[in-house]
Design a protein around this motif. Structure first.
Motif, PDB file in Angstrom:
ATOM      1  N   GLN A   1       1.030  -0.982  12.785  1.00 25.09           N
ATOM      2  CA  GLN A   1      -0.070  -0.583  10.915  1.00 25.09           C
ATOM      3  C   GLN A   1       0.786  -1.207   9.853  1.00 25.09           C
ATOM      4  OE1 GLN A   1      -2.942   1.070  10.979  1.00 25.09           O
ATOM      5  NE2 GLN A   1      -2.799   1.037  12.765  1.00 25.09           N
ATOM      6  N   SER A   2       2.304  -1.736  10.136  1.00 20.54           N
ATOM      7  CA  SER A   2       2.676  -2.335   9.252  1.00 20.54           C
ATOM      8  C   SER A   2       4.132  -3.312   9.916  1.00 20.54           C
ATOM      9  CB  SER A   2       4.017  -1.501   8.542  1.00 20.54           C
ATOM     10  OG  SER A   2       4.887  -1.241   8.131  1.00 20.54           O
TER      11      SER A   2
ATOM     12  N   GLU B   1       4.056  -6.785   3.780  1.00 20.73           N
ATOM     13  CA  GLU B   1       5.027  -6.535   2.581  1.00 20.73           C
ATOM     14  C   GLU B   1       4.430  -7.161   1.678  1.00 20.73           C
ATOM     15  OE1 GLU B   1      10.178  -7.980   2.099  1.00 20.73           O
ATOM     16  OE2 GLU B   1       8.746  -8.812   2.904  1.00 20.73           O
TER      17      GLU B   1
END
Length: 553
Positions: free
Chosen positions: A122-123, A423
């Protein structure tokens, strides 16, 4: 550990299979390492599986060392994943349905499945990731041959990197390059890191690892000056300059009755074959495209697959006639109502081409003036071409591809919706790489590079056993003593305690090819010593039984 030959399934053969041309095919069958079940289908027998698992362990250790996480994906895969990437049309893909009619494929590689799992990332904080597995692959190979070189079922280590950007992919790619070089070095293989084509894998950049051999399904193209190496399918050779006729102000039709080949056309018109063009109609998805190369060249299917980022097939005779109004030997780019992909060698100059009328061709055809094309390097380089780096002459030798690494980019992640939150708060596709190597092909390459007339010369790292103890008649007790000494020294021992003549045992020992042979003979009863022979060099010395465990260095 000690393995007694009298208890092993060890079916050595004096003669090789009639169809065995490659040394690896002959020796692995004769040595009792593998057996054929059907065309392209092989069983690893106990000796062969020991070698296979030693190669697997080397690969595992090196991929673990760069952060790999081992897992296992199923071979049976929902067809919808392959439909989403467009790779369902790959000709070599086995397709089937379950009892309810749901479509599946038998995976020949696992990009789709691994990307499916990558959707759980996911990140950016979870990246990078490196996953790998050793899995059975299935390939509908139409012409299986060469023992383990071209098969329908095989085990492959494929790993997959997941990164947030191209810089991360570059780093993952470089780590795999270094890991692969260590793998092949540990297997005692001479291997070249070469330019390669991505083909059906997706993405635009890939590199291969080719092991030069006496027999192989690939060709290593190398410059005589040693500054360029490539898989022949990907090589960027510079062809000779053609002898072109005087230029024409406009194309000129000429009757060519019964002429359907480049050789026949060149002879009929009295021109250099390199002054002609060769048209190959192919179907990509649902559209027909005309691929065009110089008459003396061959189309590289791998380069064209890389260009399309998709598999393709030759157009049928009916499709060709419906599209061009003529048979395959008379078609060309002038007036064609399809996209034309032309090789770079056709960018400048005038060439003879098909006129899209049976029995007629066209002189003086010039790209840009007489037809529009997208240009790409789609020709297959050949021996005698000039090196793109230094101009030296390129040569070709047989080779086995033992590894191939790909920069997939976002080809699969976009198609399958594998994204992450970066980010900066933006959702972005994961940038992927794919890295494959086959233990069976590695074994075949090792045998091709390490054998003599008598049999295999296994390197220490992948040999089925470290030492082959040969007992002569009525020396079983002494043989057991020697085997125990070797076992205590940490050696894997094959103790040949079979009731066979000495000559048969020695022949089998050379054929199987363990690094060391220890012979327990009648003289052993007198001096409590044995003959220790290094298989690769033939060097032999007399060693006391008490010291035999420390002597194998």
């Amino acid at each position: 550990m000690i393995a007694r030959a009298s208890k092993l399934f060890l079916p050595t053969l004096r003669d090789a299979p009639a169809d065995a041309e490659a040394a690896s095919h002959r020796l692995l069958v004769r040595g009792g390492f593998i057996r054929q079940v059907g065309a392209g289908l092989w069983t690893f027998l106990p000796l062969g599986w020991r070698v296979h698992q030693k190669v697997v362990q080397i690969i595992r250790e090196e991929i673990d060392a760069i952060g790999g996480q081992e897992m296992l994906c199923p071979v049976l895969t929902p067809a919808e994943l392959w439909e989403q990437t467009g790779r369902i049309a790959i000709p070599q893909l086995f397709k089937l349905s379950d009892g309810s009619g749901r479509p599946f494929v038998l995976a020949l590689t696992h990009e789709e499945t691994m990307t499916f799992h990558g959707r759980e990332l996911q990140s950016y904080k979870e990246l990078p990731q490196l996953w790998y597995h050793f899995s059975t692959k299935e390939r509908d190979e139409p012409r299986p041959r060469g023992g383990l070189l071209r098969v329908r079922e095989f085990i492959m280590k494929d790993s997959y990197s997941f990164d947030r950007d191209e810089a991360g992919l570059d780093a993952s790619f470089e780590r795999h390059r270094q890991a692969y070089e260590r793998i092949f070095e540990r297997c005692s293989l001479e291997v070249y890191y070469v330019d390669a084509e991505s083909g059906i894998m997706g993405g635009k950049e890939s590199k291969g690892f080719l092991a030069p051999t006496g027999s192989g399904e690939n060709e290593l193209m190398r410059c005589e000056n040693g500054d360029y190496f490539a898989d022949a399918e990907a090589a960027r050779g510079v062809p000779r300059s053609p002898e072109l006729p005087d230029p024409l102000d406009a194309p000129e039709e000429v009757e060519t009755p019964g002429v359907t080949t480049i050789e026949g056309l060149a002879e009929f018109l009295g021109v250099d074959p390199a002054a002609t063009s060769k048209a190959m109609p192919v179907v990509v998805g649902d559209r027909l495209v005309l691929a065009l190369v110089r008459g003396d060249d061959r189309l590289s299917e791998e380069k064209l697959e890389t260009f399309f980022e998709s598999a393709f097939r030759p157009a049928t005779e009916d499709e060709v006639r419906e599209t061009f109004g003529a048979g395959g030997g008379s078609i060309g780019p002038v007036g064609a109502k399809v996209d034309v992909i032309a090789d770079e060698a056709l960018r400048e100059g005038q060439f003879v081409a098909g006129s899209n009328q049976d029995g007629r061709h066209v002189r003086g055809v010039e790209a840009g003036r007489d037809y529009q094309a997208t240009f790409a390097d789609i020709r297959q380089a050949k021996a005698g071409d000039a090196c793109p780096s230094c101009g030296g002459k390129l040569g070709v030798q047989p080779a086995i591809e033992v590894g191939h690494i790909f920069k997939l980019g976002t080809f699969h992640s976009v198609a399958l919706g594998a994204t992450f939150l970066d980010e900066d708060g933006q959702e972005k596709p994961i940038v992927m790489g794919s890295y494959g190597t086959g233990p069976a092909r590695t074994i075949a390459a090792v045998v091709e590079q390490h054998h003599d007339e008598a049999g295999i010369l296994w390197p220490d790292s992948v040999a089925p056993y470290d030492v082959h103890v040969v007992l002569l008649p009525e020396l079983g007790e002494r043989g057991e003593e020697v085997a125990r000494e070797l076992d205590a020294a940490g050696k894997d021992v094959l103790l040949d305690d079979r009731d066979l003549r000495a000559g048969e045992k020695f022949a089998d020992a050379d054929l199987i090819g363990c690094p060391w042979r220890v012979t327990v003979g009648k003289k052993t009863l007198e001096d409590a010593a044995v003959d220790v022979r290094r298989r690769a060099t033939g060097e032999e010395r007399r060693v006391s039984i008490a010291d035999v465990g420390d002597s194998l260095t």
